[in-house]
Enzyme design. Structure first.
Site, PDB file in Angstrom:
ATOM      1  N   ASP A  37       0.823  -1.212   0.000  1.00 50.25           N
ATOM      2  CA  ASP A  37       0.000   0.000   0.000  1.00 50.25           C
ATOM      3  C   ASP A  37       0.854   1.257   0.000  1.00 50.25           C
ATOM      4  O   ASP A  37       1.846   1.346   0.737  1.00 50.25           O
ATOM      5  CB  ASP A  37      -0.862   0.026   1.281  1.00 50.25           C
ATOM      6  CG  ASP A  37      -2.344  -0.057   0.981  1.00 50.25           C
ATOM      7  OD1 ASP A  37      -2.747   0.261  -0.147  1.00 50.25           O
ATOM      8  OD2 ASP A  37      -3.089  -0.450   1.895  1.00 50.25           O
ATOM      9  N   GLU A  94     -14.092  -1.308  -2.642  1.00 53.16           N
ATOM     10  CA  GLU A  94     -14.382  -1.489  -1.218  1.00 53.16           C
ATOM     11  C   GLU A  94     -15.745  -0.902  -0.845  1.00 53.16           C
ATOM     12  O   GLU A  94     -16.036   0.268  -1.113  1.00 53.16           O
ATOM     13  CB  GLU A  94     -13.270  -0.838  -0.365  1.00 53.16           C
ATOM     14  CG  GLU A  94     -13.504  -1.021   1.136  1.00 53.16           C
ATOM     15  CD  GLU A  94     -12.271  -0.801   1.999  1.00 53.16           C
ATOM     16  OE1 GLU A  94     -11.166  -0.648   1.446  1.00 53.16           O
ATOM     17  OE2 GLU A  94     -12.427  -0.784   3.231  1.00 53.16           O
TER      18      GLU A  94
HETATM   19  O1  KIV Z   1      -5.153  -1.785   3.961  1.00 47.16           O
HETATM   20  C1  KIV Z   1      -5.761  -2.805   3.577  1.00 47.16           C
HETATM   21  O2  KIV Z   1      -5.630  -3.896   4.147  1.00 47.16           O
HETATM   22  C2  KIV Z   1      -6.633  -2.663   2.421  1.00 47.16           C
HETATM   23  C3  KIV Z   1      -7.541  -3.785   2.051  1.00 47.16           C
HETATM   24  C4  KIV Z   1      -8.505  -4.120   3.109  1.00 47.16           C
HETATM   25  C5  KIV Z   1      -8.179  -3.558   0.737  1.00 47.16           C
HETATM   26  O3  KIV Z   1      -6.606  -1.654   1.785  1.00 47.16           O
END
Ligand code: KIV
Length: 262
Positions: free
Chosen positions: A82, A180
């Site tokens: 991320d 989401e």
């Molecule tokens: O941060 C995360 O784990 C996510 C997922 C739940 C899509 O963005």
């Protein structure tokens, strides 16, 4: 699944993709030997591991540290890291540095929340050889703007706007898209409209794949309850029983035994 090529090939083949959000080396090792397809090092780690209410505390440094640990245990499976809070909003140069850090420590791709206003960043990363997974709908990094954890796309205008964002993410070159918390029919419409795989969480069954958090799906967090949640194991009971058995054995002088002593 080892690459984004395999990821993209699943859609025309009609084969679903399973993704799990995981943050540590030992979680990755469990996933490496499981049939789960790919691993997301989510910024939700601040909530799940650190007990923060939001994901804002994740920095590039924190994401890189966890991505390194996961990549080392992932057994070659596709690892997506991320982008932390606002990292895609500080210009292309900042985003390139962030992506470089995450790929250097072992990520194969990055996930970036939202599309509007940073389409150039998405496109630049993709053109630079950094695979980008998009993320629309309930984007936790925009939680204050969204007014809380709410299902998105509930009226026609909002649903149409999500479809527009999905097209924009695809046009920018994203290899897939997380959807989401939106009504299943909106996720279904987006999934039919784009040529890239969609990965749902709280978006119904008609996406090209699903993502859940490791701790949630294993029932390690009995306090987390939301409509889309399914516990595939009773991890909390297994852990509680194990800890109770250990404490009892110590209290009664039954651990260690002779075979466990030098
Ligand atoms: O941060 C995360 O784990 C996510 C997922 C739940 C899509 O963005």
């Amino acid at each position: 699944m080892k690459s984004i090529l395999e990821f993209k090939a699943r859609k025309p083949a009609g084969a679903k993709i399973s993704m799990v959000s995981a943050y540590t080396h030992w979680e990755a090792r469990f996933l490496a030997t499981s049939p789960v397809d790919c691993i997301l090092v989510g910024d939700s780690l601040t909530v799940v591991l650190d007990g923060d209410p939001l994901t804002f505390a994740a920095t590039t440094e924190i994401m890189a540290r966890h991505t390194r640990a996961v990549a080392r245990g992932a057994g070659g499976k596709l690892v997506i890291a991320d982008f932390p809070f606002l990292a895609a909003r500080r210009g292309v140069g900042y985003a390139v540095d962030c992506a470089a850090e995450l790929l250097r420590v072992g990520a194969n791709a990055v996930k970036i929340e939202g599309v509007d206003g940073h389409e150039d960043v998405l496109a630049h990363l993709v053109q630079s050889g950094v695979p980008v997974l998009g993320h629309i709908g309930l984007t936790p990094q925009s939680i204050h703007a969204l007014g809380g954890y709410r299902v998105q796309g509930k009226n026609e205008a909002a649903a149409t706007d999500l479809v527009r964002q999905a097209h924009a993410a695809e046009a920018a070159g994203c290899f897939g898209l997380v959807l989401e918390c939106m009504p299943p029919e909106v996720a279904r419409e987006i999934t039919a409209a784009v040529g890239i795989p969609t990965i749902g969480i709280g978006a119904g069954a008609d996406t090209d794949g699903q993502v859940l958090v490791f701790h949630d799906l294993l029932g390690l967090n009995p306090h987390f309850n939301t409509r889309f949640m399914r516990r595939f194991a009773d991890g909390a009971t297994v852990v509680a029983d194990g800890l109770a058995a250990y404490a009892e054995a110590v209290a009664k002088g039954k651990y260690p035994g002779k075979k466990e002593s030098y």
